[in-house]
Design an enzyme around this catalytic site. Structure first.
Site, mmCIF file in Angstrom:
data_model
loop_
_atom_site.group_PDB
_atom_site.id
_atom_site.type_symbol
_atom_site.label_atom_id
_atom_site.label_comp_id
_atom_site.label_asym_id
_atom_site.label_seq_id
_atom_site.Cartn_x
_atom_site.Cartn_y
_atom_site.Cartn_z
ATOM 1 N N LYS A 114 40.280 45.564 33.081
ATOM 2 C CA LYS A 114 40.110 44.391 32.210
ATOM 3 C C LYS A 114 41.413 44.024 31.519
ATOM 4 O O LYS A 114 41.706 42.846 31.338
ATOM 5 C CB LYS A 114 39.016 44.650 31.171
ATOM 6 N N LYS A 196 31.686 44.782 43.445
ATOM 7 C CA LYS A 196 30.404 44.715 42.750
ATOM 8 C C LYS A 196 30.007 43.268 42.453
ATOM 9 O O LYS A 196 30.854 42.448 42.110
ATOM 10 C CB LYS A 196 30.570 45.509 41.442
ATOM 11 N N LYS A 199 28.794 39.399 36.763
ATOM 12 C CA LYS A 199 28.585 38.180 35.983
ATOM 13 C C LYS A 199 29.885 37.438 35.759
ATOM 14 O O LYS A 199 29.888 36.255 35.486
ATOM 15 C CB LYS A 199 28.103 38.508 34.567
#
Ligand code: AMP
Ligand code: TRP
Length: 333
Positions: A114, A196, A199
């Site tokens: 991130k 993966k 969202k």
């Protein structure tokens, strides 16, 4: 009473990856383990480690709460609450920050991923996030924490912090076990099947959201990346696309891979994908109906009030005990 706890971030609409990998698992556990107390929360404090627009955040929090119930969480069985409404989580996190090390947080792969993506700098909150997660967990003394595979490292750190604090301050915390779902533990992106389903993926075609209408669901499955072999076979190493679709099929229908392969022997992707589109929609339809009843209802607010009150009761006591063991404030009588 033994406890089970888990949290989910309101960082985007729920997709079938989170649903099949996580929410559905909670629902099963709640039915399978009647003598456990359940705590499930919406991790809104975690969501602001990266800036979120106020209106968007509010909407996502509410949406997630309604979806949890719509997916089958029973508010009689489960304490459902919003993390930021229970202040002791953040207070406990501070105590954990004083008992964890820069080096161990720097090693967290989710942080590294991130942090790399932030263009406007990396917040301290993003860095210390695993200590808040450890606080979310340890403050309830749960025995089990159901999570997806990607949270395993954070769970290990949580256990390390628990053991460390137990050694320093005389057994304060239960050391929790992760519960990682065997199959369906990871649903991958429809457009990039080695990553993966997420969202936060910019490509909308990569996922199916729980509130997507029927035509979109079917379209997304139809356009999911496969390969040129044309046979329905589970082989995640060499054929990640079709294997991912088989996983979705299998988790929803409870059919083993072998049986699904037999069923589509001699048939192509087209028929398989059409069936899968219908299967996914059938699974989501009742969820969408219940969601629409709940989203603006008083019922939902009452559920969240009740969950919050119970969470406050448990966490205030644990926080006071922990502070006392550390030697903060005045000695408890
Ligand atoms: P998140 O939505 O990233 O906050 O994740 C909530 C929970 O769902 C975590 O335990 C994740 O590991 C799990 N999860 C999220 N996305 C997926 C996915 N694509 N497949 C399986 N589990 C997932
Ligand atoms: N970090 C988790 C995720 O990104 C969400 C989460 C926050 C959580 N606190 C938790 C999960 C406590 C389990 C227990 O998915």
């Amino acid at each position: 009473m033994k406890r089970i706890l888990s949290g989910i971030q309101p960082t985007g609409s729920l997709n079938i990856g989170t649903y099949l990998g996580s929410v559905k698992n909670f629902v099963k556990l709640q039915d399978k383990l009647p003598d456990y107390e359940f705590f499930i929360f919406i991790a809104d404090l975690h969501a602001i480690t990266v800036y979120k627009d106020k209106q968007v955040l509010r909407k996502l929090i509410k949406e997630l709460a309604a979806l949890y119930i719509a997916c089958g969480l029973d508010p009689e069985r489960v304490n459902l609450f919003i993390q930021s409404e229970v202040p002791a989580h953040s207070q406990m996190a501070y105590l954990f920050q004083c008992n964890s090390y820069m080096g161990e947080l720097e090693r967290m792969t989710q942080f590294k991923d991130k942090a790399r993506k932030q263009e406007k700098g990396v917040t301290v909150g993003l860095f210390s996030y695993p200590t808040l997660m450890a606080a979310d967990i340890l403050i309830y003394d749960p025995d089990f924490v159901p999570v997806g595979k990607d949270q395993k490292q954070h769970l290990e750190l949580t256990r390390d912090i628990a053991v460390r604090m137990n050694n320093k301050y005389n057994d304060i915390f239960t050391v929790p076990e992760p519960l990682i779902a065997e199959i369906g533990a990871k649903i991958n992106s429809l457009s990039n099947p080695t990553a993966k389903m997420s969202k936060s993926d910019d490509n909308e075609k990569s996922r199916i959201n729980l509130l997507d209408p029927e035509n979109i669901i079917k379209k997304r499955i139809k356009s999911a990346i496969t390969d040129s072999m044309g046979t329905v076979k589970y082989d995640p190493e060499n054929r990640p696309g079709i294997s991912n679709l088989l996983t979705i099929y299998s988790v929803i229908t409870n059919m083993p891979f072998n049986d699904i392969e037999d069923k589509y022997e001699g048939k192509g992707y087209k028929e398989f994908k059409e069936d899968l589109g219908a299967i996914v929609f059938q699974e989501l339809k009742p969820i969408q109906e219940r969601y629409n009843e709940l989203i603006n209802s008083k019922e939902l607010d009452l559920i969240l009030d009740k969950g919050r009150d119970r969470a406050i009761q448990v966490t205030e006591r644990k926080l006071a005990k922990t502070m006392d063991r550390i030697g903060l404030g005045r000695k408890r009588k």
